[in-house]
Each structure stands twice: as structure tokens, then as C-alpha cells.
Design a protein around this motif. Sequence first.
Motif, PDB file in Angstrom:
ATOM      1  N   ILE A  20      -3.201   0.330  10.044  1.00 42.88           N
ATOM      2  CA  ILE A  20      -1.848  -0.352  10.275  1.00 42.88           C
ATOM      3  C   ILE A  20      -1.982  -0.389  11.943  1.00 42.88           C
ATOM      4  O   ILE A  20      -1.112  -1.068  12.542  1.00 42.88           O
ATOM      5  CB  ILE A  20      -0.960   0.748  10.001  1.00 42.88           C
ATOM      6  N   THR A  24       9.032   2.607   4.874  1.00 39.47           N
ATOM      7  CA  THR A  24       7.910   1.368   4.874  1.00 39.47           C
ATOM      8  C   THR A  24       8.016   0.526   6.152  1.00 39.47           C
ATOM      9  O   THR A  24       9.090   0.449   6.680  1.00 39.47           O
ATOM     10  CB  THR A  24       8.752   0.341   3.758  1.00 39.47           C
ATOM     11  N   ALA A  51      -3.858  -3.474  -2.689  1.00 43.12           N
ATOM     12  CA  ALA A  51      -3.655  -1.956  -2.575  1.00 43.12           C
ATOM     13  C   ALA A  51      -4.472  -1.774  -3.784  1.00 43.12           C
ATOM     14  O   ALA A  51      -4.732  -2.121  -4.688  1.00 43.12           O
ATOM     15  CB  ALA A  51      -2.326  -1.955  -2.983  1.00 43.12           C
ATOM     16  N   ILE A  88       1.101   4.953   0.628  1.00 43.58           N
ATOM     17  CA  ILE A  88       0.344   6.103   1.781  1.00 43.58           C
ATOM     18  C   ILE A  88       0.868   7.576   1.423  1.00 43.58           C
ATOM     19  O   ILE A  88       2.099   7.528   1.511  1.00 43.58           O
ATOM     20  CB  ILE A  88       0.521   5.835   2.905  1.00 43.58           C
ATOM     21  N   ALA A  93      -5.488   4.824   6.417  1.00 37.27           N
ATOM     22  CA  ALA A  93      -4.393   3.808   6.687  1.00 37.27           C
ATOM     23  C   ALA A  93      -3.767   3.958   7.993  1.00 37.27           C
ATOM     24  O   ALA A  93      -3.310   2.547   8.490  1.00 37.27           O
ATOM     25  CB  ALA A  93      -3.157   4.015   5.939  1.00 37.27           C
ATOM     26  N   TYR A 147       3.291  -1.182   4.360  1.00 37.80           N
ATOM     27  CA  TYR A 147       2.744  -0.049   3.930  1.00 37.80           C
ATOM     28  C   TYR A 147       3.991   0.815   3.625  1.00 37.80           C
ATOM     29  O   TYR A 147       4.957   0.760   4.418  1.00 37.80           O
ATOM     30  CB  TYR A 147       1.959   0.652   4.993  1.00 37.80           C
ATOM     31  N   LYS A 155       0.906  -1.062  -0.224  1.00 41.35           N
ATOM     32  CA  LYS A 155       0.004   0.001   0.031  1.00 41.35           C
ATOM     33  C   LYS A 155       0.772   1.325  -0.088  1.00 41.35           C
ATOM     34  O   LYS A 155       1.736   1.199   0.891  1.00 41.35           O
ATOM     35  CB  LYS A 155      -0.989   0.000   1.164  1.00 41.35           C
TER      36      LYS A 155
END
Length: 622
Positions: free
Chosen positions: A33, A101, A406, A21, A29, A117, A19
Motif C-alpha cells: 500500500i 477501507t 486478493a 487485511i 500489505a 484495501y 484485499k
Amino acid sequence: MARALSPPLPGIQRGGSIKQITKSNFSEALQQIAKHIQDAHFIAVSAQKTGAAFSSSSSSAVSPPGSHRPWWHRVSFVDTVETAYLKARVAAERFQLLQFTVCPFQLQGSKVVAHPYNFHLFPRDELNVGMPSYSFSCQTSFISSMAREGIDFNRCIYDGLSYLSRVQESTIKHQNPVPKLHTITSTFTSVADKVFMEKIKVKIEQWHRACVSSNPSEDALVRSLRKLLQGGEVYGSRPCLNIDVCSHRQVLLVAQVLKSYFENLVPLITPDKDGGVKEVKVVLTSSEEDKSLLLNEIQCLEEENEKKFRGFREVIDMIACSQKPIITYNALNDFTFIHSKFIGPLPSSLEEFMCSLRMVFPYVVDINYLMRELDALRKTNSMPAAISQLSKQFFVPVKIEIPEKASKTTGQHHGHLALKITSLFAKLSLLLNINHSDHQTSDNPGLRSIDGYANVFPPSNTVLLDNEDRYEDEVPANVEKVRTSNIIFIWGFGFMGSTEKTKDLLTGSHSIFSEDFDLAMASRNCAVVAFKNPCSCHELLREVASGSIAGSPLAEMIGNGLKIAGFEAYGRALEVGLWDDELADSLEKSFALNCDNRHLCGRKESAETSWNNQLAINLDDL
């Protein structure tokens, strides 16, 4: 022209992706998360930076003309973990994070359930306070690498997430205080306190009576005159009264009056820029329902302000609060950046840095350290090389499952390094029997706790690769351990020439150089010598300092400008910030700072380096 996207990591089930972001989907998000971090066994992290203290694969040994990043400023074969930290600290202060990340994951045997993410970042001054950064540096090899991977720099600049470190947030809160609820507690009162409380009570009663008895239908001019005479103001749409105080003690006394006599009044305090309190704001509510509504509004306002200050750091704080083990590759490089950008200024020494880091992240695992637990991987200096060696010598099938899909956006491959870290750690944990159900305890005596591998940042010749596929069949580096007490630096004799010529020149200059020693060029006019005999270095430095080498060819060379110093001179140059383009210039200044030569004889405790002259400069290539 962007190069082709990296091939999928072996073992990843198709359908899932990383994903991406930005500001537009950050709020959504955060909720996702948070749940994944809570359920995870481990959290892998990686980052894309504009530069680092560790060399990238496309960086030449000697900086090209016009470059402001000399080779010796990077972590090299001669560095201990202490000097590597000093270099990493400078890099973290100069360069910037553009992508970060986060990959929470669970280990279920040979199956890994991952939730990656990739956050796009940019240090934008959204609050108009000059933070988090006025400017930052860029290293051409890193920017070129990101461009080849297809990173959209416009996306980072215009839609990237900003943030403030904890220290910056604290500074801003002092400079821009907002009203906060004050907790009302009972306190012992003296005679003077009772006099003050009675005075405040009378003042509040008069204001409260006037507010309650006011007629909403009266003329606006009359209401304005009444407000002026009462000395009241408005908080939102509610009447309020500001009460001047001189100390925190008086704040407690005002709060005690409100608790005892006025149920429908809410006290708010606004700290000044010095952290003190000069007034208490008393807000009138019309009912219990209205009071609850006000308290909820204030709480929401506080949370909104907190989010504005933190920005992306909200994710870092989630990771810190989870106390889950964090898995990374080259932890010293990544966590100097994390500390500098999200916690506060980096301490001056490695010991202070590690203490500060443990208070926030108690379990940081560097897979470079885990790799050294296996004989087959001890000499590898890149992740692709480790993965390649692992697949050749062990059969450890690991399948990575990414449940979420995603959205169809560009750059879904960005952040793939975190998945490689996840995959490599999963294989290493199976080979090393690392317990993943609880990193602190285990009922199975055959399982190892991850605690034994946490917070160990070994000195590393790690190469940060811009094209990792080229290094999958890399030959393990010829690395050996050398104590700093066996190392000297030689400079000041003009252009020394190649490694072989310089070694031949020294061999006949003194009897100590007739013994076995290794030599590598650290710059055009500076060489590093590593003696095999642990006493040779100390003996040579002692003889040079005492002048007992008179009459030897080495004495003549010293008379012509040659300088010799122990490893302490190098460490001292880094400690005091002598970052000249030429290492010889920095050593010269460090040498001058200790003109009595006491630093030459190795007073400090000896440390260990990962000596590898294959990573030194080859002057024939210049």
C-alpha cells in the motif's frame, strides 16, 4: 442469517477484489500500500463503525424503549455544520471503528486504476497500557447492518489490527522510555563545564581501561568482583557504564567527551517518565564493524517499538505524509472518528477541529460538496440516489480496474463503499473538469483545481445506509436553506400532539404566528419553528423577554409552562454537553444557564441549516 453479497459495482472489471487485511498479513500489505499511495492521484476512504451521529436507514425517528440513542442526538435537518460537529464529536468518542477501507487510485481519462484495501480493526490493549480503549458503545442498527453484510466479528476481535493515536503514543513513550542514540554535537564550554568533562573523562578512562584489559579466561567470580568494583553493567552482550547527569547540558558535555576521546563508545539516553534525562548509558564496542552493528540494532529496535505503538495508524500516517487529496462521503462523520482514534482528542469547536485536521490532512474532499455543484444532485441525500440520478441525466462511462487479485478469503466484498466513492468521484471529476495530474497547479485553464473543493464540510442530512440498493430510485429531498436567526424552539406545554395540531395551536396565539411559518416536531414535547420573515423570530423573542405579550393567548400558554428560545439555546446545550434523552430537558437546562434571557435575542452570528421537515418526527407513527 447474512443477506446476499452486494452485487458488483457497475464498471468494475472482474478478477480484481478488495484485499482483506488483518494481523496475519498486515506487514506484507504495508509494503504494497505504501507504493500504491505514493503513485496515486487520490485516496478514497470509508469506514464501518459501531455507531454514528448520522442516522442509518434502519433507525427510527424516535428511539425505541431501552435505547440510549435519542433521535435528537443525531445530526438532523435543524443542525448547522457547527452543531453537527458537536454531535459527531460525541459519537466519535463513544463508538468504535471495526473496518477501515483505503483505496488509492489513479484517473486515466474514463479509466480508474484502483488498489482497495479493507483493514479489520479492534482496539485491543496489546501493550497492557489501558489503550487505545477500555470500552466503547454499539448502536443496534449499525451492528445489525454489519451482521447482514456477513462481517465476521470474531475475525475483528481476535485478528483485527489495534492502534494508538499520536497523543496516546506520546503518552506511552513517556511512561515506558527506551534507550535512544544521542547525536553528538560540539558546544561552547565554560570553566565549570571543563571541570565536569575532565571528571567524566577520568571515570570513563578507568572503566574503559579495565574493560579492555580484562582476561576472558579468568574465573567467573573474579569477573563478577571486577564488574562490581568498576560499576559497569551490560547492554545486551556489550559492557556499558551508566553516568548520572542532572541536566540536558550535562548530557551534551558527556557526548562531547566521547566524541573527542573515545571512538569505540556509543552514548545512549533513556528519558524518564517526566521527559527529562537522569543518566547516559555508554556502550563499549570492540571494533568499527561492531559499532555499526550496534547502531543498526538500536535503529531496528526503535523502528520495532514505533510499529508496536502505531499498529494500523502506520497506514494513516502514510496517507498524511503523502499529502494526496483524500476523497470521502460525509467527511464530518468520518474525520471526527479519524481524528479521535488516530490523532488525538477532538477539539471543543469546529474551527479548532478544522485547523487541527488541516495540519495532518490538508486536502479532504467531501463528495457531498461536489454533488452540490451539479443541479441534478443538489437535493439528493444518499450516494445510491446520487449515482442513480447521475446515470439518468448524464452519460459518463467509468471503468474501474483492480490489477491485484486478493487471496481466496471470505468477505472479499467488504469495503465496497470505498469503490463506490471512487466511482462517483471519477464521474463528478469528469463532469466538473477537475484536474487530477497535479492538485495544486494546472497548465490548462479549463481544468479546475481540487483545492477549491477541499476542506469544506457542509451541514448534511445525509443518511448512512445499511441497505443501499433500496434507495437507488429515491426522490430528492425537499431541502431549503433556513438561517438560524429565523428558528425558535418551543417546549414545556405537555404533549403537543401532531405537527398540524401544534401549528394550529400556535397560529391563533400571537400575531406573528399569523405569518407564514414552518413547524416540525423535534421530539414528543418539543417543536422547531422556522419563520419565513427574517425579522419575526427576533421580534417574538424580544416581546417574550420584555413581557409585552401580556393578555395574548401566547402569554397564557407561557404562564402554563410553555417555553420559547432561539437557536442559541440549542447550540448552548450541545456546547456544554446537555445530552438528556428529551430535547426539552436539555433546552430547559440551557435556558436556566442564561436566566437573564440575553441569549434569546440572537446575539451570535446567524448560520445556515438545511431545513427539511420530511426528516422530522411523525408523531402519528409512534
